[in-house]
Design an enzyme around this catalytic site. Structure first.
Site: not given
Ligand code: FAD
Length: 389
Positions: A135-136, A140-141, A167, A250, A278, A289, A373
């Site tokens: 998805l990511s 777009s995260g 991914i 979800n 240890r 304690q 997630e």
């Molecule tokens: C090891 C790893 C494995 C992953 N595996 C997958 C996978 O299999 N498939 C997949 O699709 N994705 C995967 N991801 C992606 C992951 O889901 C995203 O990294 C995550 O959703 C966060 O998105 P971002 O990294 O773009 O951070 P951003 O969205 O840029 O967030 C950065 C910061 O801003 C904060 N923030 C953003 N918007 C808001 C808001 N509206 N209000 C308050 N705070 C906010 C966030 O909480 C975070 O602290 C993986 C990521 C990692 C690191």
């Protein structure tokens, strides 16, 4: 005098059925015998041992909820959660491979795939094919529906163009669920899910990330360049991918709760053993304690985490609303796992800070729980939304 029998129609959350116990014990033994020896070398090499992946298929944990008739175990979501917890006690990297397979990929297929897609792919996902869920993207995260990967219909095919980032399982996977927008003018209502096989022309697995934690779990980029996917590989309906993504994530985040739960339990287990060996001031440090109170605090947090995760999973299996509970479980479990793994290092002292002992790795692994997630802020947003309704 009449004897009050317990009402087992509503069993306590942590009371396991015979089948659940059997799964837990089998996986516990497997993890001790086959995963434990590989944890440190796989972490150092940032590599998942292919033979271990083969053994996970043989063990029957790659298709837990898939019906027997399609090669799965025909069990419940709760069982999948238990399996993820047990594996994570030993290695959260191995656990997330199994977690993504069950709670995201198989789940998508089971819930949204038509009969033909299920018949084509589920038997493979249960026996020899790792799946990934994409998805990511770079841009777009948290704002997942801003994805830029595009899908254009061309005869009886769809042509996908774009890049996915982060991914999980991408290095091992033979099958990918890819979200792309087929009607950008309709915003998120254009998002569509496609099943893409690894050898599809125009599809490439790109660079692998070098990470802080869960290093043996692969995290890769995916590149779609005029990637032609048969129309039959659309998962669910065109334009309904956003619903598939929301609903599977979800559920999936309960699996991440289980990963963090297992990690926390693993860190506690290592610590309880260590403090009984240890010695300082002529006594075992576990006899102090002050140390015992710290262990008790860790134990309380593990128990609270377990109740939250099990409750969310059992609500889901019962067909009851569970979204708020899932967000709470994911948020709390990832925070608790960080606290517990950090305290574990403190109690190991200087040795805890080295790679010679396992808690340093668990501490690094714990950081991912607050990110994927849905970050912690996204979980808080969900929880707050329910409060303000
Ligand atoms: C090891 C790893 C494995 C992953 N595996 C997958 C996978 O299999 N498939 C997949 O699709 N994705 C995967 N991801 C992606 C992951 O889901 C995203 O990294 C995550 O959703 C966060 O998105 P971002 O990294 O773009 O951070 P951003 O969205 O840029 O967030 C950065 C910061 O801003 C904060 N923030 C953003 N918007 C808001 C808001 N509206 N209000 C308050 N705070 C906010 C966030 O909480 C975070 O602290 C993986 C990521 C990692 C690191």
């Amino acid at each position: 005098m009449s004897i009050m029998l317990p009402d087992l129609s509503r069993p306590p959350l942590t009371l396991l059925t015979e089948e659940e116990q059997m799964f837990r014990d089998t996986v516990r033994q497997f993890a001790a015998e086959h995963v434990a020896p590989l944890v440190a070398p796989m972490d150092q090499a940032a590599h998942m041992e292919p033979d271990l992946v083969r053994q996970l298929f043989e063990l029957g944990v790659m298709g837990i909820e898939v019906p027997d008739a399609m090669g799965g175990a025909g069990s419940s979501f709760f069982t999948a959660v238990l399996v993820v917890e047990e594996l994570s006690r030993v290695d959260p990297s191995v656990a997330v491979l199994v977690d993504v397979q069950n709670t995201l990929v198989n789940n998508c297929m089971l819930r949204f795939g038509g009969a033909e897609l299920k018949q084509r792919f589920l038997p493979r996902l249960c026996t020899d094919t790792v799946g990934a869920y994409a998805l990511s993207e770079a841009g777009s995260g948290s704002d997942a529906f801003a994805l830029q990967t595009r899908a254009v219909e061309s005869g009886d095919e769809w042509v996908l163009d774009g890049r996915k980032l982060w991914i999980t399982n991408g290095a091992e996977a033979g099958l990918f669920i890819i979200f792309a927008n087929a009607a950008p003018e309709q915003g998120y209502r254009g998002i569509t899910a496609f099943v893409v096989e690894r050898d599809t022309p125009g599809f490439t697995v790109g660079k692998k990330e070098d990470k802080l934690g869960i290093r043996a779990s692969s995290t890769v980029e995916l590149i779609m360049d005029q990637c032609r996917v048969p129309a039959a590989n659309v998962l669910g309906e065109v334009g309904r991918g956003y619903k598939i993504a929301i609903e599977t994530l979800n559920e999936g985040r309960i699996g991440i709760g289980a990963q963090m739960l297992g990690l926390a339990q693993g860190a506690l287990d290592h610590t309880v053993r260590y403090v009984q060996e240890r010695e300082q001031f002529g006594r075992r440090i576990g006899d102090f304690q002050g140390v015992q109170f710290q262990l008790a605090q860790m134990r309380v947090e593990v128990e609270a985490t377990r109740l939250l995760v099990y409750n969310a999973a059992r609500l889901k299996d019962a067909g009851e609303p569970f979204l708020e509970e899932a967000a709470i479980a994911k948020l709390f479990s990832s925070q608790a796992a960080q606290r517990i793994a950090s305290l574990a290092i403190d109690l190991f002292g200087g040795y805890g800070f080295t790679r010679e002992y396992p808690v340093e790795k668990l501490y690094r692994d714990s950081k991912i729980g607050t990110i994927y997630e849905g970050t912690s802020n996204m979980q808080l947003q969900t929880i707050a939304k329910y409060m303000m309704r």
